[in-house]
Scaffold this active site. Structure first.
Site, PDB file in Angstrom:
ATOM      1  CB  SER A 150      -0.853   0.013   1.265  1.00  0.00           C
ATOM      2  OG  SER A 150      -1.456   1.285   1.442  1.00  0.00           O
ATOM      3  CE1 TYR A 163      -3.753  -2.400   5.237  1.00  0.00           C
ATOM      4  CE2 TYR A 163      -3.149  -0.095   4.955  1.00  0.00           C
ATOM      5  CZ  TYR A 163      -3.591  -1.288   4.419  1.00  0.00           C
ATOM      6  OH  TYR A 163      -3.875  -1.375   3.072  1.00  0.00           O
TER       7      TYR A 163
HETATM    8  N1  LIG Z   1      -8.709  -0.559  -1.697  1.00  0.00           N
HETATM    9  C1  LIG Z   1      -7.730   0.254  -1.408  1.00  0.00           C
HETATM   10  O1  LIG Z   1      -7.897   1.489  -1.427  1.00  0.00           O
HETATM   11  C2  LIG Z   1      -6.346  -0.296  -1.068  1.00  0.00           C
HETATM   12  C3  LIG Z   1      -5.279   0.601  -1.058  1.00  0.00           C
HETATM   13  C4  LIG Z   1      -3.996   0.129  -0.762  1.00  0.00           C
HETATM   14  C5  LIG Z   1      -3.815  -1.227  -0.500  1.00  0.00           C
HETATM   15  N2  LIG Z   1      -4.871  -2.078  -0.510  1.00  0.00           N
HETATM   16  C6  LIG Z   1      -4.598  -3.501  -0.219  1.00  0.00           C
HETATM   17  O2  LIG Z   1      -5.114  -4.294  -1.258  1.00  0.00           O
HETATM   18  C7  LIG Z   1      -5.524  -5.548  -0.728  1.00  0.00           C
HETATM   19  C8  LIG Z   1      -6.958  -5.795  -1.139  1.00  0.00           C
HETATM   20  O3  LIG Z   1      -7.768  -4.739  -0.646  1.00  0.00           O
HETATM   21  P1  LIG Z   1      -9.249  -4.515  -1.196  1.00  0.00           P
HETATM   22  O4  LIG Z   1      -9.569  -3.091  -0.975  1.00  0.00           O
HETATM   23  O5  LIG Z   1      -9.396  -5.109  -2.534  1.00  0.00           O
HETATM   24  O6  LIG Z   1     -10.074  -5.373  -0.117  1.00  0.00           O
HETATM   25  P2  LIG Z   1     -11.588  -5.889  -0.175  1.00  0.00           P
HETATM   26  O7  LIG Z   1     -12.065  -5.948   1.230  1.00  0.00           O
HETATM   27  O8  LIG Z   1     -12.389  -5.107  -1.157  1.00  0.00           O
HETATM   28  O9  LIG Z   1     -11.414  -7.364  -0.738  1.00  0.00           O
HETATM   29  C9  LIG Z   1     -10.640  -8.281  -0.009  1.00  0.00           C
HETATM   30  C10 LIG Z   1     -10.981  -9.693  -0.428  1.00  0.00           C
HETATM   31  O10 LIG Z   1     -10.243 -10.556   0.442  1.00  0.00           O
HETATM   32  C11 LIG Z   1     -11.144 -11.465   1.088  1.00  0.00           C
HETATM   33  N3  LIG Z   1     -10.677 -11.733   2.441  1.00  0.00           N
HETATM   34  C12 LIG Z   1     -10.867 -10.977   3.557  1.00  0.00           C
HETATM   35  N4  LIG Z   1     -10.323 -11.590   4.622  1.00  0.00           N
HETATM   36  C13 LIG Z   1      -9.766 -12.740   4.166  1.00  0.00           C
HETATM   37  C14 LIG Z   1      -9.056 -13.801   4.780  1.00  0.00           C
HETATM   38  N5  LIG Z   1      -8.826 -13.825   6.105  1.00  0.00           N
HETATM   39  N6  LIG Z   1      -8.647 -14.835   4.007  1.00  0.00           N
HETATM   40  C15 LIG Z   1      -8.888 -14.836   2.677  1.00  0.00           C
HETATM   41  N7  LIG Z   1      -9.575 -13.875   2.043  1.00  0.00           N
HETATM   42  C16 LIG Z   1      -9.993 -12.829   2.783  1.00  0.00           C
HETATM   43  C17 LIG Z   1     -12.492 -10.771   1.084  1.00  0.00           C
HETATM   44  O11 LIG Z   1     -13.564 -11.711   1.131  1.00  0.00           O
HETATM   45  C18 LIG Z   1     -12.456  -9.999  -0.236  1.00  0.00           C
HETATM   46  O12 LIG Z   1     -12.954 -10.744  -1.318  1.00  0.00           O
HETATM   47  C19 LIG Z   1      -5.318  -5.484   0.776  1.00  0.00           C
HETATM   48  O13 LIG Z   1      -4.096  -6.092   1.105  1.00  0.00           O
HETATM   49  C20 LIG Z   1      -5.265  -3.996   1.047  1.00  0.00           C
HETATM   50  O14 LIG Z   1      -4.508  -3.689   2.190  1.00  0.00           O
HETATM   51  C21 LIG Z   1      -6.139  -1.641  -0.789  1.00  0.00           C
END
Ligand SMILES: NC(=O)c1ccc[n+]([C@@H]2O[C@H](COP(=O)([O-])OP(=O)(O)OC[C@H]3O[C@@H](n4cnc5c(N)ncnc54)[C@H](O)[C@@H]3O)[C@@H](O)[C@H]2O)c1
Length: 289
Positions: A150, A163
């Site tokens: 991130s 985080y």
């Molecule tokens: N969305 C953002 O703005 C953003 C920004 C920077 C980094 N990230 C990183 O990207 C990654 C994905 O984020 P996102 O926003 O797509 O999340 P999200 O919550 O939209 O999707 C996450 C997915 O992972 C699954 N999940 C949750 N807990 C789980 C577990 N214990 N085991 C297996 N699957 C699990 C959920 O069911 C979901 O389908 C994360 O690592 C997050 O930190 C996201």
């Protein structure tokens, strides 16, 4: 070296595992890898989301299987990696994407909460890498590991301190693994997104994903993005998917140990924002000489 750049993006015949591939960035990455030709194993805690991503890939003529997995359970992560070998006979790509965050000042955060952050964001990556790398090594064809960190992994993140520490840890681990696994032709890289439109960022943390229920971006949020994000919008999951395809492909054959921001320019801006008058200013109003 081939000269056809499109063919060098192809992942035909390769097998990928994507954690959290049922929704959000993981889903975007899984669909992109599949459209580049990889068979994809989706490991998501939500069975309905696993099924939905598998259906989207197979409807497009691709190959995918879903393995409901809680990445906080090391044995389940091992079974997920093993499923790639059992179903498709090899493993070439691992995308460590599943993660999670709650916003709270550190002094109000419980020990249980710190530990959950570390388990879901950091230990999950260690567990998957420790299962996947030996399989890639025994396959003898090299491989590619992509960790979804991130922008918070490279800057201060008040109310997201643990985080951010985990995401920084992912970047550090990426570099060390890039060196340790280099002799096996396994490349290890990171993607560092900024604000991206996902179910999690829209409050749909569990259950089926219904994008039609997502409210439009509120005008005050859009106006803040106009000023704070150089490209003036949130990111889309496909844009992380595109970056993952590049990093896993032969186009990135000499790229390892890097962190690729997919952030609309936010990390480059490092304090520079568009002021309310539309002109660039440092830290919103610091007088410039
Ligand atoms: N969305 C953002 O703005 C953003 C920004 C920077 C980094 N990230 C990183 O990207 C990654 C994905 O984020 P996102 O926003 O797509 O999340 P999200 O919550 O939209 O999707 C996450 C997915 O992972 C699954 N999940 C949750 N807990 C789980 C577990 N214990 N085991 C297996 N699957 C699990 C959920 O069911 C979901 O389908 C994360 O690592 C997050 O930190 C996201």
């Amino acid at each position: 070296m081939g000269t056809n750049h499109l063919s060098r993006l192809s992942l035909d015949g390769q097998v990928a595992v994507v954690t959290g591939g049922g929704g959000g960035i993981g889903r975007g990455v899984a669909l992109a890898l599949a459209s580049a030709g990889a068979a994809v194993v989706i490991g998501d805690i939500e069975p309905v989301r696993c099924e939905e991503t598998v259906a989207a890939i197979t409807a497009n003529g691709g190959h995918a299987v879903g393995v409901p997995t809680d990445v906080m359970e090391v044995a389940q992560v091992g079974a997920l990696i093993g499923a790639a070998d059992q179903q498709f006979g090899r493993l070439d790509i691992l995308v460590n994407n599943a993660g999670g965050v709650v916003s709270k000042p550190f002094l109000e955060q419980s020990e249980r909460s710190w530990r959950r952050h570390i388990e879901i964001n950091l230990v999950s990556m260690l567990a998957a890498t420790s299962s996947a790398a030996p399989l890639m090594i025994s396959g003898g064809r090299g491989g590619s590991i992509v960790n979804i960190s991130s922008i918070e992994g490279t800057r201060a993140a008040p109310s997201f301190a643990v985080y951010a520490a985990c995401k920084a840890g992912m970047i550090s681990f990426t570099k060390s693994m890039a060196l340790e696994l280099s002799e096996h032709g396994i490349r290890v890289n990171c993607i560092a997104p900024d604000h991206t439109a996902t179910p999690g960022s829209r409050g749909q943390v569990r259950g089926p994903v219904d994008e039609s229920a997502w409210p439009a971006v509120a005008p005050d949020v859009q106006s803040a993005m106009d000023r704070l994000i150089p490209l003036q919008r949130e990111g889309f999951v496909d844009e992380c998917g595109d970056a993952a395809v590049y990093l896993c492909s032969r186009m990135a054959s000499y790229v390892t140990g890097v962190t690729l921001p997919v952030d609309g320019g936010t990390s480059a801006s490092n304090g520079w924002v568009r002021g309310r008058n539309g002109r660039w200013t440092l830290n919103e109003g610091l007088p410039l000489t």
